[in-house]
Design a protein around this motif. Structure first.
Motif, PDB file in Angstrom:
ATOM      1  N   MET A  28      16.680  56.804 -13.137  1.00 41.60           N
ATOM      2  CA  MET A  28      16.185  55.544 -12.749  1.00 41.60           C
ATOM      3  C   MET A  28      15.396  55.541 -11.423  1.00 41.60           C
ATOM      4  N   GLY A  29      15.563  56.480 -10.716  1.00 39.25           N
ATOM      5  CA  GLY A  29      14.810  56.554  -9.457  1.00 39.25           C
ATOM      6  C   GLY A  29      15.565  57.474  -8.405  1.00 39.25           C
ATOM      7  N   THR A  30      14.866  57.498  -7.388  1.00 37.95           N
ATOM      8  CA  THR A  30      15.489  58.323  -6.261  1.00 37.95           C
ATOM      9  C   THR A  30      16.614  57.630  -5.586  1.00 37.95           C
ATOM     10  N   ASP A  31      17.840  58.293  -5.423  1.00 38.16           N
ATOM     11  CA  ASP A  31      19.118  57.566  -4.893  1.00 38.16           C
ATOM     12  C   ASP A  31      19.048  57.838  -3.496  1.00 38.16           C
ATOM     13  N   TYR A  32      19.043  59.037  -3.012  1.00 36.93           N
ATOM     14  CA  TYR A  32      18.898  59.223  -1.576  1.00 36.93           C
ATOM     15  C   TYR A  32      18.491  60.597  -1.443  1.00 36.93           C
ATOM     16  N   VAL A  33      17.959  60.851  -0.155  1.00 36.94           N
ATOM     17  CA  VAL A  33      17.419  62.165   0.483  1.00 36.94           C
ATOM     18  C   VAL A  33      18.405  62.629   1.425  1.00 36.94           C
ATOM     19  N   GLU A  34      19.162  63.559   1.404  1.00 35.31           N
ATOM     20  CA  GLU A  34      19.797  64.236   2.464  1.00 35.31           C
ATOM     21  C   GLU A  34      19.334  65.452   3.051  1.00 35.31           C
ATOM     22  N   PHE A  35      19.375  65.065   4.625  1.00 33.01           N
ATOM     23  CA  PHE A  35      18.873  66.253   5.484  1.00 33.01           C
ATOM     24  C   PHE A  35      20.111  67.177   6.186  1.00 33.01           C
ATOM     25  N   TYR A  36      20.212  68.241   6.336  1.00 36.55           N
ATOM     26  CA  TYR A  36      21.021  68.827   7.079  1.00 36.55           C
ATOM     27  C   TYR A  36      20.414  68.963   8.573  1.00 36.55           C
ATOM     28  N   VAL A  37      20.937  68.434   9.599  1.00 34.33           N
ATOM     29  CA  VAL A  37      20.209  68.431  10.967  1.00 34.33           C
ATOM     30  C   VAL A  37      21.201  69.056  11.845  1.00 34.33           C
ATOM     31  N   GLY A  38      20.710  69.198  13.102  1.00 34.05           N
ATOM     32  CA  GLY A  38      21.444  69.905  14.021  1.00 34.05           C
ATOM     33  C   GLY A  38      22.276  68.849  14.969  1.00 34.05           C
ATOM     34  N   ASN A  39      21.720  67.664  14.985  1.00 35.48           N
ATOM     35  CA  ASN A  39      22.225  66.509  15.522  1.00 35.48           C
ATOM     36  C   ASN A  39      22.100  65.154  14.781  1.00 35.48           C
ATOM     37  N   ALA A  40      22.913  64.929  14.176  1.00 32.67           N
ATOM     38  CA  ALA A  40      22.709  63.875  13.101  1.00 32.67           C
ATOM     39  C   ALA A  40      22.471  62.412  13.934  1.00 32.67           C
ATOM     40  N   LYS A  41      23.179  62.137  15.176  1.00 36.19           N
ATOM     41  CA  LYS A  41      23.178  61.049  15.835  1.00 36.19           C
ATOM     42  C   LYS A  41      22.004  60.965  16.546  1.00 36.19           C
ATOM     43  N   HIS A  97      22.629  76.617   6.307  1.00 39.80           N
ATOM     44  CA  HIS A  97      21.266  76.039   6.123  1.00 39.80           C
ATOM     45  C   HIS A  97      20.384  75.584   7.295  1.00 39.80           C
ATOM     46  N   ILE A  98      21.223  75.158   8.241  1.00 35.57           N
ATOM     47  CA  ILE A  98      20.575  74.589   9.799  1.00 35.57           C
ATOM     48  C   ILE A  98      20.102  75.958  10.175  1.00 35.57           C
ATOM     49  N   VAL A  99      20.779  77.039  10.444  1.00 38.14           N
ATOM     50  CA  VAL A  99      20.467  78.205  11.042  1.00 38.14           C
ATOM     51  C   VAL A  99      19.142  78.883  10.455  1.00 38.14           C
ATOM     52  N   LYS A 100      19.056  78.932   9.097  1.00 39.33           N
ATOM     53  CA  LYS A 100      18.051  79.506   8.304  1.00 39.33           C
ATOM     54  C   LYS A 100      16.678  78.545   8.338  1.00 39.33           C
ATOM     55  N   HIS A 101      17.075  77.191   8.048  1.00 38.66           N
ATOM     56  CA  HIS A 101      15.814  76.324   8.129  1.00 38.66           C
ATOM     57  C   HIS A 101      15.521  75.547   9.063  1.00 38.66           C
ATOM     58  N   GLY A 102      16.468  75.435   9.977  1.00 37.96           N
ATOM     59  CA  GLY A 102      16.247  74.162  10.857  1.00 37.96           C
ATOM     60  C   GLY A 102      16.551  72.856  10.066  1.00 37.96           C
ATOM     61  N   ASP A 103      15.949  71.651  10.686  1.00 35.01           N
ATOM     62  CA  ASP A 103      16.280  70.547  10.230  1.00 35.01           C
ATOM     63  C   ASP A 103      15.594  70.470   8.838  1.00 35.01           C
ATOM     64  N   GLY A 104      16.064  70.223   7.803  1.00 32.51           N
ATOM     65  CA  GLY A 104      15.467  70.032   6.634  1.00 32.51           C
ATOM     66  C   GLY A 104      15.976  69.499   5.538  1.00 32.51           C
ATOM     67  N   VAL A 105      15.409  69.014   4.223  1.00 34.87           N
ATOM     68  CA  VAL A 105      15.955  68.463   3.191  1.00 34.87           C
ATOM     69  C   VAL A 105      17.040  69.510   2.230  1.00 34.87           C
ATOM     70  N   LYS A 106      18.244  68.935   2.324  1.00 39.29           N
ATOM     71  CA  LYS A 106      19.288  69.719   1.515  1.00 39.29           C
ATOM     72  C   LYS A 106      19.281  69.061  -0.148  1.00 39.29           C
ATOM     73  N   VAL A 107      19.354  67.872   0.082  1.00 36.39           N
ATOM     74  CA  VAL A 107      19.525  67.076  -1.283  1.00 36.39           C
ATOM     75  C   VAL A 107      18.563  66.077  -1.773  1.00 36.39           C
ATOM     76  N   VAL A 108      17.912  66.147  -2.785  1.00 32.91           N
ATOM     77  CA  VAL A 108      17.124  65.335  -3.364  1.00 32.91           C
ATOM     78  C   VAL A 108      18.028  64.398  -4.701  1.00 32.91           C
ATOM     79  N   ALA A 109      18.722  63.373  -4.006  1.00 31.94           N
ATOM     80  CA  ALA A 109      19.611  62.783  -5.227  1.00 31.94           C
ATOM     81  C   ALA A 109      18.930  61.774  -6.040  1.00 31.94           C
TER      82      ALA A 109
END
Length: 385
Positions: A28-41, A97-109
């Motif tokens: 029905m659509g894209t629900d959310y996109v989740e990024f794994y990042v070094g500092n979420a705040k 994931h963060i060590v290998k890729h840096g900040d990046g998209v993990k989840v396409v929900a």
């Protein structure tokens, strides 16, 4: 091709616009996109300030979540989740994931009516399970989620939320903030582009066709997407109702290193290259983003010497588009306006595309050469061309 003029991403029915797609899930659509990042705040502050996202929800130590901290932001129909692992808990996957890729998209929900059925249908067709269907509950109801692996370390999570009335998901609380910069006019995700390795475009095109019931909307070869120095190939996969579009790019042979090769080198493998977000007023959106510090790829002024002859009459002031570096292209159904940010991270990997569709349902083929020359100029500055 179906007529999708003036169609908003979540506001048309579930009828099959692309009948060649099996669409057995359906999505029905894209629900959310989740990024794994070094500092979420800090990342959340950036996305609010520079891209106009609004505070929505939070999960972390204060909500009883000890293995990660997650901030959820919203603008229009776009939800992004920024997640950072905490020292405690079983979160090696996030850290790696963060060590290998840096900040990046993990989840396409992906938002579905029945997450269990979506997981069963895809895994029986060959998808590797990320996690089996599970019910998550709180006082606002329940959500069912299940996940499968796709290219690289990226995953799709199916989200069924018809029995949930909370702010986002169980375990999250409403995020109240006194700092709320105004939106920049982003409406919904138009498409998301995945970069894969040599010879893998057809593999993942077949995955989306056979495992998820998608159809091929269009394809581009190295004659379509090339300059004197670099080239790539791409296939655009879509689900039946047209709400989800996933272009899949792979490198092609050229004199120098293509943008796809550069991405693969710096990201450490396949992943989401860019997220295209739609706006109803691209001049306003780009102007606001520039004021807030976002940098865009430079388009040579000579591009505008001939673009009018190619695209014909448009409603926008061409001089204003030239001032902002906004490109124009036309297909049989109308025209589109588009522009690309420079990478949003230290690594030259993830970036955003801003797109405004005035009927056109294509992807700016007429702009490819100018765009790639701009990208090559950036690669040359980085010493990676």
């Amino acid at each position: 091709m179906a007529d999708l003029k003036n169609v908003d991403n979540f506001e048309y029915g579930l009828e099959k616009i692309f009948p060649e797609a099996d669409d057995f899930l359906p999505i029905m659509g894209t629900d959310y996109v989740e990024f794994y990042v070094g500092n979420a705040k800090q990342a959340a502050h950036f996305y609010k300030t520079a891209l106009g996202f609004q505070s929505l929800a939070y999960a972390g130590l204060e909500t009883g979540v000890t293995d990660r901290t997650s901030y959820v932001l919203v603008q229009g129909k776009i939800r992004i989740v920024l997640t950072t692992p905490m020292p405690s808990g079983n979160n090696e996957e996030m850290i790696e994931h963060i060590v290998k890729h840096g900040d990046g998209v993990k989840v396409v929900a992906l938002w579905v009516e029945d997450a269990t059925k979506a997981w069963e249908e895809t895994t029986k067709r060959g998808a590797k399970s990320y996690f089996e269907p599970r019910v998550e509950k709180d006082e606002d109801g329940e959500v069912v989620r299940a996940g499968i692996h796709t290219y690289g370390d990226t995953v799709h999570i199916f989200v069924e939320r018809k029995n949930y009335n909370g702010v986002f998901l169980p375990g999250y609380e409403k995020w109240e903030s006194h700092y709320n910069p105004s939106p920049v006019g982003l409406k919904y995700i138009d498409h998301m582009v995945g970069n894969v390795d040599w010879g893998q475009m057809n593999v993942w095109g077949q995955f989306y066709r056979e495992v998820m019931g998608f159809a091929q909307l269009i394809s581009f070869d190295d004659k379509d997407i090339s300059t004197e120095y670099t080239a790539l190939m791409s296939k655009v996969m879509t689900n039946g109702n047209g709400r989800i579009k996933f272009p899949i790019n792979e490198p092609a042979e050229g004199k120098k290193k293509s943008q796809i090769e550069e991405y693969l080198d710096f990201y450490g493998g396949a992943g989401v290259q860019h997220i295209a977000v739609a706006t109803d007023d691209i001049v306003f959106t780009v102007s606001e983003m520039k004021k807030r510090g976002i940098e865009f790829l430079y388009v040579p002024g000579t591009y505008y010497d001939t673009v009018g002859d190619r695209v014909g009459e448009i409603a926008e002031d061409m001089e204003l588009l030239k001032k902002h570096g906004i490109m124009v292209d036309r297909d049989d159904e109308g025209y589109l306006l588009q522009i690309f940010t420079k990478p949003l991270t230290d690594r030259p990997t993830l970036f955003f595309e801003i797109i405004q569709r005035k009927g056109a349902q294509s992807f700016g083929k007429g702009n490819f050469k100018a765009l790639f020359e701009s990208i090559e100029a950036e690669q040359a500055r980085r010493g990676t061309l």
